[in-house]
Design a protein around this motif. Sequence first.
Motif, short mmCIF file in Angstrom:
data_model
loop_
_atom_site.label_atom_id
_atom_site.label_comp_id
_atom_site.label_asym_id
_atom_site.label_seq_id
_atom_site.Cartn_x
_atom_site.Cartn_y
_atom_site.Cartn_z
N VAL A 91 0.87 -1.17 0.00
CA VAL A 91 0.00 0.00 0.00
C VAL A 91 0.91 1.22 0.00
CG1 VAL A 91 -1.79 1.29 1.21
CG2 VAL A 91 -1.85 -1.22 1.21
N ASN A 92 0.77 2.04 -1.02
CA ASN A 92 1.64 3.21 -1.20
C ASN A 92 3.12 2.85 -1.15
OD1 ASN A 92 -0.61 4.82 -1.46
ND2 ASN A 92 -0.56 5.58 0.64
N ARG A 130 4.62 0.46 0.43
CA ARG A 130 5.08 -0.21 1.64
C ARG A 130 4.39 -1.57 1.79
NH1 ARG A 130 7.28 3.21 5.73
NH2 ARG A 130 7.41 5.39 5.08
N ALA A 131 5.13 -2.54 2.26
CA ALA A 131 4.55 -3.85 2.50
C ALA A 131 3.38 -3.73 3.48
CB ALA A 131 5.61 -4.81 3.04
N ALA A 132 2.31 -4.44 3.19
CA ALA A 132 1.12 -4.41 4.04
C ALA A 132 0.79 -5.84 4.48
CB ALA A 132 -0.06 -3.81 3.29
N ALA A 133 0.27 -5.97 5.68
CA ALA A 133 -0.17 -7.27 6.17
C ALA A 133 -1.49 -7.63 5.49
CB ALA A 133 -0.35 -7.23 7.69
N ILE A 158 -6.69 -6.30 4.31
CA ILE A 158 -5.38 -5.66 4.17
C ILE A 158 -5.18 -4.62 5.27
CG2 ILE A 158 -3.96 -4.21 2.66
CD1 ILE A 158 -5.46 -5.51 0.29
N THR A 159 -4.05 -4.70 5.94
CA THR A 159 -3.69 -3.72 6.97
C THR A 159 -2.45 -2.97 6.53
OG1 THR A 159 -4.58 -5.19 8.69
CG2 THR A 159 -3.17 -3.37 9.41
N PRO A 160 -2.58 -1.70 6.12
CA PRO A 160 -1.41 -0.93 5.67
C PRO A 160 -0.47 -0.61 6.82
CG PRO A 160 -3.35 0.47 5.74
CD PRO A 160 -3.83 -0.91 6.05
N ALA A 161 0.75 -0.23 6.48
CA ALA A 161 1.75 0.09 7.50
C ALA A 161 1.36 1.32 8.31
CB ALA A 161 3.11 0.31 6.84
N ARG A 162 0.57 2.19 7.72
CA ARG A 162 0.07 3.36 8.43
C ARG A 162 -1.33 3.67 7.95
NH1 ARG A 162 4.31 7.90 6.68
NH2 ARG A 162 5.70 6.23 7.37
N ASP A 163 -2.07 4.40 8.77
CA ASP A 163 -3.45 4.73 8.41
C ASP A 163 -3.49 5.51 7.10
OD1 ASP A 163 -4.22 3.54 10.73
OD2 ASP A 163 -4.83 5.38 11.77
N PHE A 174 -4.71 6.59 -2.62
CA PHE A 174 -3.69 5.61 -2.25
C PHE A 174 -3.65 4.53 -3.33
CE2 PHE A 174 -7.59 4.11 -0.25
CZ PHE A 174 -7.57 2.74 -0.42
N VAL A 175 -2.53 3.82 -3.40
CA VAL A 175 -2.33 2.76 -4.38
C VAL A 175 -2.13 1.44 -3.67
CG1 VAL A 175 -0.83 1.88 -6.22
CG2 VAL A 175 -1.37 4.33 -6.11
N VAL A 176 -2.88 0.42 -4.08
CA VAL A 176 -2.73 -0.94 -3.55
C VAL A 176 -2.18 -1.83 -4.66
CG1 VAL A 176 -3.88 -2.87 -2.42
CG2 VAL A 176 -4.83 -0.56 -2.20
#
Length: 501
Positions: A98-99, A101-104, A115-120, A127-129
Motif C-alpha cells: 500500500v503506497n 510499503r509492505a502491508a499485512a 489488508i492492513t497498511p503500515a500506516r493509516d 492511495f495505491v494498492v
Amino acid sequence: MRRAATAAALSLTLAVPLSAPLPASAATGGVPGAPGIGDVYFPDYGNGGYDVKHYSLKLDYQPGTDRLEGRAALLATATQTLSRFNLDFLLDVREVKVNGRAAAFARTGAHELEITPARDLPRFLPFVVEVAYAGVPSSVEVPGIVRPWIKRADGALALGEPEVAWWWYPSNDHPADKATFDVTVTVPEGKQVISNGVLASRRTARGTTTFRYVMDKPMATYLAMLYIGDIEVHRTRSSTGLPVTTAYDVTLGPRMEFAKASVERTPEVIAWESSVFGRYPFSSMGGSVVNENVGFALETQSHPVYDSVFFETGPDISVVVHENAHQWFGDSVALKQWRDIWLNEGFATYAEWLWSEKEGTGTAAELANALYDEIPADHPRFWVRVPGDPSPEFLFYASVYWRGGMTLQALREEVGDQDFFAILRAWARIKQHGNGSTAEFVSLSEKISGKQLDALFQTWLYTPGKPASPPGAVPSTAARKGLPASYESHKRFHELLHGPA
C-alpha cells in the motif's frame, strides 16, 4: 462517492511508479472499512471505506494448466481514515503493498482479502494498492455460486453476473464502485485475447504475445470480461469511426454463419439505439460468440459475450439488440443496489420491443400485451415475483425482464411518446457513467411528464398479482388475429436466458 476518475487521479496512476510511496500523513485514529458496501441483497459484496478510481491488471496465463499469475494495482481514494480495508478475491496472494510499503494481509470470510497498511490512510486522499497473486481459477469453488471462470481446451473465459471478478482480479466488487481499467495479458504466441475497451497494443516476442486493453470509461467490476483461446477475430470501424471488434470461437461449426449474420450487425444496432437513447457512451463496440454452453449472453461493457446457443437455428438479432441496449442501461447507467435489476433487464427487454416496432413485426404495446395475456393470473411464480424487489434467488427471473418491460410500456401509455422517450434519453444522459436507482427514475419520470406516477410504478413493480389492465392500449390477443411476427423469437430468446416463465 464520485464515480468518474479525475484527470489528476489517472495522471497519478500512469506517472508515479507504483513502488514509490505516496506522501504520508500524520493522521491517526483510523478505523477499519466495512467488509460489505451495503447492498441489501448481497451484504458482503463490495467493501466500505474507499472508492476505486482505476484498475491496472498485468496477467500471465498458461492455457494448458489454467495457471494465472497477476499483479493488480488499484488507485483508490479513502472515504474515511482507514486502518484496514478489504478487497474481494479468491486466488492465492503472494504480496501486498500500500503506497509502496509492505502491508499485512489475511483471508477472512468466503471471498475477503483483509489488508492492513503500515500506516493509516487519510480520508479524502488517494492511495495505491498492489497485489501480487497466482492460482488456477477453475479449481476455486464457492458454495452456492456457479463458477464463472471456465477453463477451455484452448484457453479460458471469465464471464458472470453478479460474481466473476473474485476469480481473476482483486476488487471492490459492486456496481456502486465503478472504475476505469487497463488490462494487459500475456499468452503463448498464437492465442488471442479479448477484453473490454480499445486494444491499445499487441506485441509478440520470444514465443508469447501480450495484449493491452484500455477501458477509459468507469465500469462495474462484473462487466470486466476476459476471453482467451483460438478465436477468429475481426477488427473494423463503425460509420462513426469507432473501433469494432467481433470474435468467434473457431469451433462454432454451423452456428458460425448465423452468429456472424447477427453480431456483425452490431454497428447498425448501436446506430439505431443511439437515435433512440442518445449518444453511444463508449469508445469501442463489438461482441464475442463462445461455444461453452454458459446458457446466457452478458452485456460486458463495450463488448457483449453471447453463448452460441442463441444462433443454433438461425440468426438472432434480438439478443444483439438486448445486450447492446445494456450499454446505456446497466453499463453506463449502473445499479446502486442489485435489488433494482429491472432497470437493467426491463429496459433491455423494452429495447427489443422497440426494435420489433421499428421493423414492423409487432409494436411494443402488442408484444407487452401478448405476454400479459399469455401468462395466467394464477401462474405459480410469474406475477408473484415482483420485478422491483425480486429477491437474490430470482434476480434474473422472467418477471424482471417481461414485467419490467411491461412497466415501461405502461409508463409510455400514461405519459405519451414525447415525454416517454425524453425520459429514456434524460436518464441515460444525466446518469451517464454513474449509478441510478428506481426511486431516482420515478422522480425523473414525474419531473419530465408533470404527472404523479407512484401508483403506476407501485402496481407494476411492487404489487404481487396480475395487474387488472394490460400495459398497452391495444386490444387483447383474444380480440386480434394472431400474435406479432416477432413474438415467438422474442419468447424463445428469454426462455434461453432463464427457462419458461
